[in-house]
Design an enzyme around this catalytic site. Structure first.
Site, PDB file in Angstrom:
ATOM      1  N   ARG A  46     -11.147 -10.882  24.401  1.00  0.00           N
ATOM      2  CA  ARG A  46     -10.574 -10.413  23.058  1.00  0.00           C
ATOM      3  C   ARG A  46      -9.142 -10.204  23.486  1.00  0.00           C
ATOM      4  O   ARG A  46      -8.192 -10.659  22.415  1.00  0.00           O
ATOM      5  CB  ARG A  46     -11.209  -9.150  22.581  1.00  0.00           C
ATOM      6  N   LYS A 136      -4.837  -0.595   6.951  1.00  0.00           N
ATOM      7  CA  LYS A 136      -5.667  -1.433   6.016  1.00  0.00           C
ATOM      8  C   LYS A 136      -7.164  -0.732   5.636  1.00  0.00           C
ATOM      9  O   LYS A 136      -7.864  -0.530   6.813  1.00  0.00           O
ATOM     10  CB  LYS A 136      -5.828  -2.850   6.416  1.00  0.00           C
ATOM     11  N   LYS A 219      -3.877  -6.105  -1.327  1.00  0.00           N
ATOM     12  CA  LYS A 219      -4.598  -7.264  -0.590  1.00  0.00           C
ATOM     13  C   LYS A 219      -5.941  -7.652  -1.346  1.00  0.00           C
ATOM     14  O   LYS A 219      -7.201  -7.076  -1.084  1.00  0.00           O
ATOM     15  CB  LYS A 219      -4.894  -6.992   0.878  1.00  0.00           C
TER      16      LYS A 219
HETATM   17  C1  5MM Z   1     -11.719 -10.125   4.229  1.00  0.00           C
HETATM   18  O1  5MM Z   1     -11.229  -9.838   5.396  1.00  0.00           O
HETATM   19  C2  5MM Z   1      -9.939  -9.677   5.512  1.00  0.00           C
HETATM   20  C3  5MM Z   1      -9.043 -10.946   5.584  1.00  0.00           C
HETATM   21  O2  5MM Z   1      -9.685 -11.938   6.315  1.00  0.00           O
HETATM   22  P1  5MM Z   1      -9.853 -13.700   5.703  1.00  0.00           P
HETATM   23  O3  5MM Z   1      -8.663 -13.954   5.181  1.00  0.00           O
HETATM   24  O4  5MM Z   1     -10.560 -14.096   6.776  1.00  0.00           O
HETATM   25  O5  5MM Z   1     -10.907 -13.190   4.399  1.00  0.00           O
HETATM   26  C4  5MM Z   1      -9.904  -9.246   7.318  1.00  0.00           C
HETATM   27  O6  5MM Z   1      -8.604  -8.554   7.414  1.00  0.00           O
HETATM   28  C5  5MM Z   1     -11.070  -8.385   7.384  1.00  0.00           C
HETATM   29  O7  5MM Z   1     -11.096  -7.300   6.942  1.00  0.00           O
HETATM   30  C6  5MM Z   1     -11.234  -8.193   9.053  1.00  0.00           C
HETATM   31  O8  5MM Z   1     -11.175  -9.323   9.805  1.00  0.00           O
HETATM   32  C7  5MM Z   1     -12.129  -7.100   9.553  1.00  0.00           C
HETATM   33  O9  5MM Z   1     -13.270  -7.456   9.269  1.00  0.00           O
HETATM   34  P2  5MM Z   1     -14.447  -6.580   9.513  1.00  0.00           P
HETATM   35  O10 5MM Z   1     -15.744  -7.334   9.156  1.00  0.00           O
HETATM   36  O11 5MM Z   1     -14.367  -7.005  11.264  1.00  0.00           O
HETATM   37  O12 5MM Z   1     -14.391  -5.150   9.378  1.00  0.00           O
END
Ligand code: 5MM
Length: 340
Positions: A46, A136, A219
């Site tokens: 990662r 966020k 967002k």
């Molecule tokens: C909706 O997901 C967020 C934006 O990503 P996409 O453009 O792929 O839709 C993204 O910031 C999301 O919140 C993060 O990847 C964290 O997701 P998880 O599922 O790990 O909480």
């Protein structure tokens, strides 16, 4: 403490020609992404992948901020520089995902509530010390038979607003992310109806919680047909419906709106953003805060192998650049196949 810092950080996050890289996949989500390229999700894998993204040459020309996951904010480049410091020196604002994910909303089958408010004030204090200047929180609203309920919308909007107020108290810009999922078989019209209700409630709650609108970023999802809907709306319809919906609910005091990609292909997400920005003067900056749409090509090109490192960086740089063009309506369909 006044609002000047919040306002200047928020303005930097939505600076012209730039957008935000969402690299805040939690351990479960990054495992799913790595599974696709057959890579085991170890802490070092990662770290290595995030280093690939953050050290991409010229990324700061298109990327204004990066959203980290807790683990990544504590990691360093291979030469020992904390990622947040490395990006900060490039003028890229470090941010942090602070929600603790979605849990089943008791009493409301198939609906979720985002958790993470307990102890949030203390976590924000620590994140600020580690270099985070924005945060966020993602609320998830699904569309299906009989859902979303009014109660789930209100509960999630209330939590988003409590989070946003706490962030501002700690001098951290909140990204407020109410995501209406595009997973179902619903039409664009149904997505617009639900997004309307969600944004109306979110801004009512933000107002009730005395959130300083000039010091936050929204967002949202785009207003789009569900993935399984037989009639897929045209890109121009998505752009028009999204801007129409945002104009109804997002006050001009909000400096910027940074979309999630939500499972759209990179080309679709980029084109939709470009069409919106080509629509003429809008009250806010319209930009991107994509995860998958910026990273999918990079992940495949990298493949988890040292030999793929440069190709992974090239793919990330390409989609960041194309989205930078979309910031002022200059991305056109097909450009992705010509771009290096
Ligand atoms: C909706 O997901 C967020 C934006 O990503 P996409 O453009 O792929 O839709 C993204 O910031 C999301 O919140 C993060 O990847 C964290 O997701 P998880 O599922 O790990 O909480």
């Amino acid at each position: 403490m006044g609002f000047a810092d919040l306002e200047s950080v928020a303005a930097a996050m939505v600076a012209a020609g730039k957008g935000i890289l969402a690299a805040d996949e939690s351990s479960g989500t990054i495992k799913k992404r790595f599974d696709k390229i057959g890579l085991e999700s170890t802490e070092e894998a990662r770290r290595n992948y995030r280093e690939l993204l953050f050290t991409t040459p010229a990324m700061a020309q298109s990327i204004s901020g990066v959203i980290f996951y807790d683990e990544t904010l504590r990691q360093k480049t291979s030469s020992g520089v904390p990622f947040a410091d490395y990006l900060g020196k490039l003028g890229v604002v470090p941010g942090i995902k602070v929600d603790m994910g979605t849990k089943a909303l008791a009493g409301f089958p198939s609906e979720t509530i985002t958790e993470g408010l307990d102890g949030l004030r203390e976590r924000l204090m620590e994140y600020y010390k580690l270099g985070a200047r924005f945060a966020k929180w993602r609320a998830v609203i699904d569309i299906g038979a009989g859902i979303p309920s009014r109660f789930a919308i209100v509960a999630n909007a209330h939590a988003l607003a409590r989070y946003a107020a706490l962030c501002q108290e700690q001098n951290i810009v909140p990204i407020v992310e109410p995501e209406v999922l595009m997973d179902g078989g619903h039409t664009l019209e149904r997505c617009e109806e639900v997004t309307d209700a969600v944004l109306a409630e979110v801004f009512q709650q933000l107002d009730g919680h005395r959130v300083h609108l000039e010091g936050m970023i929204l967002k949202p999802n785009m207003v789009i047909s569900g993935k399984k809907c037989p009639q897929q709306a045209k890109p121009e319809q998505v752009a028009e419906a999204t801007v129409r919906c945002l104009k109804r609910h997002v006050p001009g005091a909000v400096p910027g709106i940074a979309f999630l990609s939500g499972g759209q292909s990179p080309a679709d997400a980029t084109l939709h953003l470009s069409l919106m920005n080509a629509m003429g003067k809008l009250p806010w900056q319209l930009t991107f805060s994509y995860g998958r749409a910026l990273q999918d090509a990079a992940l495949s090109a990298w493949g988890g192998k040292p030999a793929g490192f440069a190709a992974g960086q090239g793919a990330f740089a390409k989609w960041a650049r194309l989205n930078s063009l979309a910031r002022d309506g200059r991305f056109k369909p097909g450009m992705e196949s010509q771009a290096a």
